[in-house]
Design a protein around this motif. Structure first.
Motif, short mmCIF file in Angstrom:
data_model
loop_
_atom_site.label_atom_id
_atom_site.label_comp_id
_atom_site.label_asym_id
_atom_site.label_seq_id
_atom_site.Cartn_x
_atom_site.Cartn_y
_atom_site.Cartn_z
N ALA A 54 -1.23 1.89 42.70
CA ALA A 54 -0.59 1.58 41.41
C ALA A 54 -1.62 1.35 40.31
N THR A 55 -2.89 1.19 40.66
CA THR A 55 -3.98 0.85 39.73
C THR A 55 -3.62 -0.33 38.82
N ARG A 56 -2.75 -1.17 39.33
CA ARG A 56 -2.47 -2.43 38.63
C ARG A 56 -3.71 -3.31 38.80
N GLY A 57 -4.06 -3.98 37.77
CA GLY A 57 -5.16 -4.94 37.90
C GLY A 57 -6.55 -4.35 37.81
N ILE A 58 -6.66 -3.04 37.59
CA ILE A 58 -8.02 -2.53 37.36
C ILE A 58 -8.51 -3.03 36.01
N LEU A 59 -9.82 -3.07 35.85
CA LEU A 59 -10.40 -3.58 34.61
C LEU A 59 -10.19 -2.58 33.47
N PRO A 60 -9.87 -3.08 32.27
CA PRO A 60 -9.80 -2.17 31.13
C PRO A 60 -11.10 -1.37 30.96
N GLY A 61 -12.23 -2.01 31.23
CA GLY A 61 -13.50 -1.29 31.12
C GLY A 61 -13.58 -0.09 32.05
N THR A 62 -13.00 -0.23 33.24
CA THR A 62 -12.93 0.90 34.17
C THR A 62 -12.06 2.01 33.59
N ARG A 63 -10.88 1.62 33.13
CA ARG A 63 -9.93 2.62 32.63
C ARG A 63 -10.52 3.38 31.44
N LEU A 122 -11.23 -1.25 44.51
CA LEU A 122 -10.01 -1.17 43.69
C LEU A 122 -10.27 -0.38 42.41
N ASN A 123 -11.32 -0.73 41.71
CA ASN A 123 -11.59 -0.10 40.42
C ASN A 123 -12.06 1.34 40.59
N ARG A 124 -12.90 1.54 41.58
CA ARG A 124 -13.43 2.88 41.81
C ARG A 124 -12.31 3.83 42.24
N TYR A 125 -11.24 3.31 42.81
CA TYR A 125 -10.12 4.18 43.17
C TYR A 125 -9.60 4.93 41.93
N TYR A 126 -9.58 4.23 40.80
CA TYR A 126 -9.08 4.90 39.60
C TYR A 126 -9.96 6.12 39.27
N TYR A 127 -11.26 5.94 39.41
CA TYR A 127 -12.18 7.07 39.22
C TYR A 127 -11.86 8.19 40.21
N ASP A 161 -21.02 -2.19 35.02
CA ASP A 161 -21.13 -3.30 34.07
C ASP A 161 -19.83 -4.11 34.04
N ALA A 162 -18.72 -3.39 33.95
CA ALA A 162 -17.42 -4.07 33.86
C ALA A 162 -17.17 -4.90 35.12
N LEU A 163 -17.48 -4.33 36.30
CA LEU A 163 -17.33 -5.07 37.56
C LEU A 163 -18.23 -6.30 37.58
N ASP A 164 -19.47 -6.09 37.19
CA ASP A 164 -20.46 -7.17 37.22
C ASP A 164 -20.01 -8.31 36.32
#
Lengths: 241, 241
Positions: free
Chosen positions: B112-121, B47-52, B222-225
């Protein structure tokens, strides 16, 4: 879309965002206040938070540069004066450096921001991007975390003085000035938001900006917690106690 | 200042940066590869890596917009083609969505990148800022984490296929195409860096840009962990398994 809120209901919705997302709810804050942090964790907090403090006048200058109204600029410039002071050795940034020295850090190392966490840098830089790239209304609204700061400051100061022998009230002088400044700053920002956020869309923008700012502060504590908390995973290149 | 490096010595210094900072050294990567991640951790990663992934063609378009040389633009534009494909349902981003669906996420939620971590963004947005605000040389150099990506991809794919019954080779199709593309991309970027980073200052810039990019990838893990690892401190508003 949702209906337009009255100014009072909008402000109430902002308080609800703070109640859910402001960093006074973060475990690192609680640990810091209750005496559960190691000295290294307090130092890491002071070191990393310095980068945030150092960007505040830059952030406010960006906002100032986007304001067309001299009266509004006159009110907003006070923030820059507060942080930069009137002379060498004065102002909020200087007081933060005193705090950092007070907890045992080297002033030059702190100023150089060497060794701050990448997570700190990315979060703080996201704040600058926010005020540069979003609307002036959103830039102003993002400052409204100050609605909640007098409470966290009181909490933090009393907790730290009670729990850490190496923390003195001189060290924490930064916080003495802040609650009054924050209240005055909030009055300006809140008056602007009440007057200009009068459609469902602009009210949603204001809420999003405040949420994002809360996320920035939260992510800063997450990064500290991950690197210097119990598990202690310091990223390559970051400060090691 | 340090002396100027030969092109070969410069490249060697870049490999040294990778050996210290590339995210194949991150505990989350090791856990993922060795079967130590929960399904939720794999989902959170996808999910988070999708934003990347979704920002890659945007990043490359920014770089393209800063290139004056048509030959260089022709070589660089291939990256955009790889990620966006030639038609609906093709390209790297599409393959990443297949991966996300394959591990059980809803496609629309991911997009939609809803719910990704702020640290990812914040980390990913820092990558866009890097290529927008620093020199073209630094923007190009920041792509050189691809020097190290074939290794991590091989590691990740074989580990994930061996250790997670819900991961299939169709799910991981994204990675099948990447090593060859990465090698070709690296040739272009490395040739540019070798030709243009010929002073101590510009060589230091190249090293700094690569370090910063490594920090971005590291901060994402780090954010994921922090959010989904053992302690599981999911920030307010982020996806909850």
């Amino acid at each position: 879309m949702s209906a337009v809120l009255t100014p009072d209901a909008l402000v109430e919705s902002l308080h609800a965002i703070g109640a859910e997302r402001y960093h006074d709810r973060h475990p690192y804050h609680h640990r810091m206040r209750e005496g559960g942090c190691s000295k290294a964790e307090i130092q890491a907090w002071a070191l990393n938070r310095y980068y945030y403090q150092s960007r505040i006048p830059v952030k406010d200058a960006i906002i100032l540069s986007r304001m067309e109204d001299p009266a509004l600029r006159r009110a907003w410039r006070q923030r820059i004066l507060d942080h930069d002071g009137d002379a060498e050795g004065e102002g909020g940034i200087e007081r933060w450096l005193k705090l950092a020295e007070g907890v045992g850090l080297d002033r030059a190392d702190v100023v150089a921001t060497r060794g701050i966490l990448p997570g700190t840098r990315f979060a703080v830089d996201a704040y600058l991007s926010l005020v540069r790239e979003r609307s002036l209304l959103e830039a102003i609204a993002s400052s409204l975390t100050e609605l909640f700061s007098p409470r966290i400051i009181q909490d933090r100061v009393s907790g730290m003085l009670a729990n850490y022998p190496f923390v003195t009230s001189e060290t924490l002088a930064y916080f003495t000035a802040r609650p009054e400044q924050a209240r005055r700053d909030v009055d300006v920002a809140l008056a602007y938001v009440r007057r200009h956020a009068v459609t469902p869309d602009s009210q949603a923008d204001v809420q999003t900006a405040l949420r994002l700012k809360c996320d920035i502060l939260w992510a800063m504590l997450d990064a500290l917690d991950h690197a210097y908390g119990e598990r202690g995973q310091v990223p390559p290149g970051a400060w090691r106690p």
